[in-house]
Enzyme design. Structure first.
Site, PDB file in Angstrom:
ATOM      1  CD  GLU A 159      -3.044  -0.967   2.237  1.00  0.00           C
ATOM      2  OE1 GLU A 159      -3.006  -0.005   3.006  1.00  0.00           O
ATOM      3  OE2 GLU A 159      -3.955  -1.818   2.253  1.00  0.00           O
ATOM      4  CD  GLU A 352      -3.424  -5.755   4.086  1.00  0.00           C
ATOM      5  OE1 GLU A 352      -4.273  -4.968   4.540  1.00  0.00           O
ATOM      6  OE2 GLU A 352      -2.201  -5.525   4.085  1.00  0.00           O
TER       7      GLU A 352
HETATM    8  C1  BGC Z   1      -2.759  -2.324   6.017  1.00  0.00           C
HETATM    9  C2  BGC Z   1      -2.658  -3.076   7.313  1.00  0.00           C
HETATM   10  C3  BGC Z   1      -3.738  -2.600   8.265  1.00  0.00           C
HETATM   11  C4  BGC Z   1      -5.090  -2.898   7.638  1.00  0.00           C
HETATM   12  C5  BGC Z   1      -6.272  -2.481   8.491  1.00  0.00           C
HETATM   13  C6  BGC Z   1      -4.161  -2.114   5.536  1.00  0.00           C
HETATM   14  O1  BGC Z   1      -4.284  -0.807   5.076  1.00  0.00           O
HETATM   15  O2  BGC Z   1      -1.950  -2.912   5.039  1.00  0.00           O
HETATM   16  O3  BGC Z   1      -1.382  -2.922   7.850  1.00  0.00           O
HETATM   17  O4  BGC Z   1      -3.642  -3.161   9.527  1.00  0.00           O
HETATM   18  O5  BGC Z   1      -5.198  -2.211   6.419  1.00  0.00           O
HETATM   19  O6  BGC Z   1      -6.291  -1.113   8.714  1.00  0.00           O
END
Ligand code: BGC
Length: 437
Positions: A159, A352
């Protein structure tokens, strides 16, 4: 709401990567065994982290990694996305830890998928300096030289959009700068670092390389041309600024003219072909014309002078973080990317996806993940080449400026005793993976 006894999920393709994600600074602890990171400096400043906490111990994964790998094995994932801490790699003995972790993962039959930068960098480095990109390539070469005999799948950056926006434009994350559009060099230097990292990885023999970019549909607040234009601008910042240099070799909408250095030459590095493209998806954003006042979004203050304002998405359940739950946004996003980039888009991996909720019987998390997996399958059926899905996150962890107040884990962590307790969602995901075979 779906419960842990919901309908079976549709079948995903054979060879699909099923994993969970974490990042070094959020779970490792053992801060005294590495050099200082920009996040150590940031958290030491009063008022930066909401609960005043630090990641000095976090989940103590550095010492408890065998237990955490056993949790991965029990879950039945075939891949684990973690990050290597740049300050740790730069410290004596730092790479030994990742060596041990990778061995443990391989012994458990879980494929290691390291991210080479997830926001924690040595405190003396600065993305405003072009040279940081070259320093990153050195870091990547050191990691690949040590782990490349067992690690085959790599992620360059996590990101860069959030790191630029939250860390350098709005000051909500480390290093806490409020540069607004003067933060654009930070974007360019990270992208250059990405391209140099791809070259360093290829030179070390790697053949399976991606990036993890955050994306989400941008919805105009209304059909008013001012709202549509503002949403288009936000879409450029979130969805195009970090995708197009990588996928197309060019910046969108004349933004290249605002970047430092020999941009044309740099773009040739940035556009080194990738084997796959990682997408972190949480929610869409509704955006309207500027309101001329300060706003609030996901706990972050949005200054009045930005050319857009973030509006509420109504009529949707919210996670404990206040983020709307919009599973079909994932289908929309992936189909939109396929339409926008055609055959320039390599196979996609969801690097993610997840949500923050309290409690061990986390039925809301199960409902969230279940619905997002169905939405992902809909994208597959619509012809998007999706190769994997990683839940954020294995463990409750240090959620950056929110401290320990937001719990994203499939496994609960008691931050006093460091005891791990699998939640209902852990058992649900394990059963999903068993059913998928
Ligand atoms: C990030 C993580 C973060 C997650 C939840 C993402 O933007 O890569 O490090 O914990 O979102 O906020």
């Amino acid at each position: 709401m779906a419960t842990d006894a919901g309908d079976p999920l549709p079948r995903f393709p054979a060879g699909f990567l099923w994993g969970v994600s974490t990042s070094a600074h959020q779970i490792e602890g053992a801060a005294e065994l590495r050099g200082p990171s920009v996040w150590d400096v940031f958290t030491a400043e009063p008022g930066r982290v909401k609960d005043g906490s630090t990641a000095a111990v976090a989940c103590d994964h550095y010492h408890r990694y065998p237990e955490d790998v056993a949790l991965l094995a029990g879950l039945g994932v075939n891949a684990y996305r973690f990050s290597v801490s740049w300050p740790r790699v730069a410290s004596p003995g730092g790479l030994d830890f990742y060596d041990r972790l990778v061995d443990e993962l391989c012994a458990a039959g879980v494929r290691p998928v390291p991210t080479l930068f997830h926001w924690d960098m040595p405190a003396h480095l600065d993305w405003l300096d072009r040279d940081t990109a070259a320093r990153f390539a050195d870091h990547v070469a050191a990691v690949a030289g040590r782990l490349g005999d067992r690690v085959t799948k790599w992620i360059t950056l996590n990101e860069p959009a959030e790191h630029t926006l939250l860390g350098h434009a709005l000051g909500a994350h480390a290093p806490g700068r409020r540069l607004l559009f003067d933060a654009l060099p930070v974007a360019h230097h990270q992208l250059l670092a990405h391209g140099l990292a791809v070259r360093a990885l290829r030179a070390a023999g790697a053949r399976d390389i991606g990036i993890a970019n955050s994306h989400g549909p941008t919805w105009p607040a209304s059909a008013d041309p001012a709202d549509v234009a503002a949403a288009g601008f936000y879409d450029t910042l979130l969805n195009r600024l970090f995708a197009e240099p990588v996928l197309l070799g060019g910046y969108p909408d004349g933004l290249g003219e605002l970047m430092p250095g020999d941009v044309a030459a740099d773009l040739r590095v940035i556009a080194e072909p990738l084997d796959w493209y990682g997408v972190n998806y949480y929610a869409p954003t509704r955006v309207g014309a500027p309101l001329g006042t300060r706003g609030e979004f996901g706990g972050v203050t949005i200054p009045a002078e930005l050319p857009f304002s973030v509006r509420e998405i109504e009529d949707r359940p919210l996670t404990d973080f206040g983020w709307p739950v919009v599973p079909e946004g994932l289908t929309e996003l992936l189909c939109g990317f396929r339409d926008r980039y055609g055959d320039r888009l390599p196979p996609v991996v969801i690097t993610e996806n997840g949500c923050s909720y309290e409690g061990l019987d986390d039925q809301e998390r199960i409902a969230y993940l279940d619905a997002h997996l169905r939405a992902l399958h809909a994208a597959l059926e619509a012809g998007v080449d999706v190769r994997g899905y990683f839940v954020w996150s294995l463990l409750d962890n240090f959620e950056w400026a929110e401290g320990y107040a937001r719990r994203f884990g499939l496994v609960h962590v008691d931050f006093d005793t460091l005891e791990r307790t699998p939640k209902a969602s852990y058992r649900w995901f394990r059963d999903v993976l068993r059913a998928q075979g």
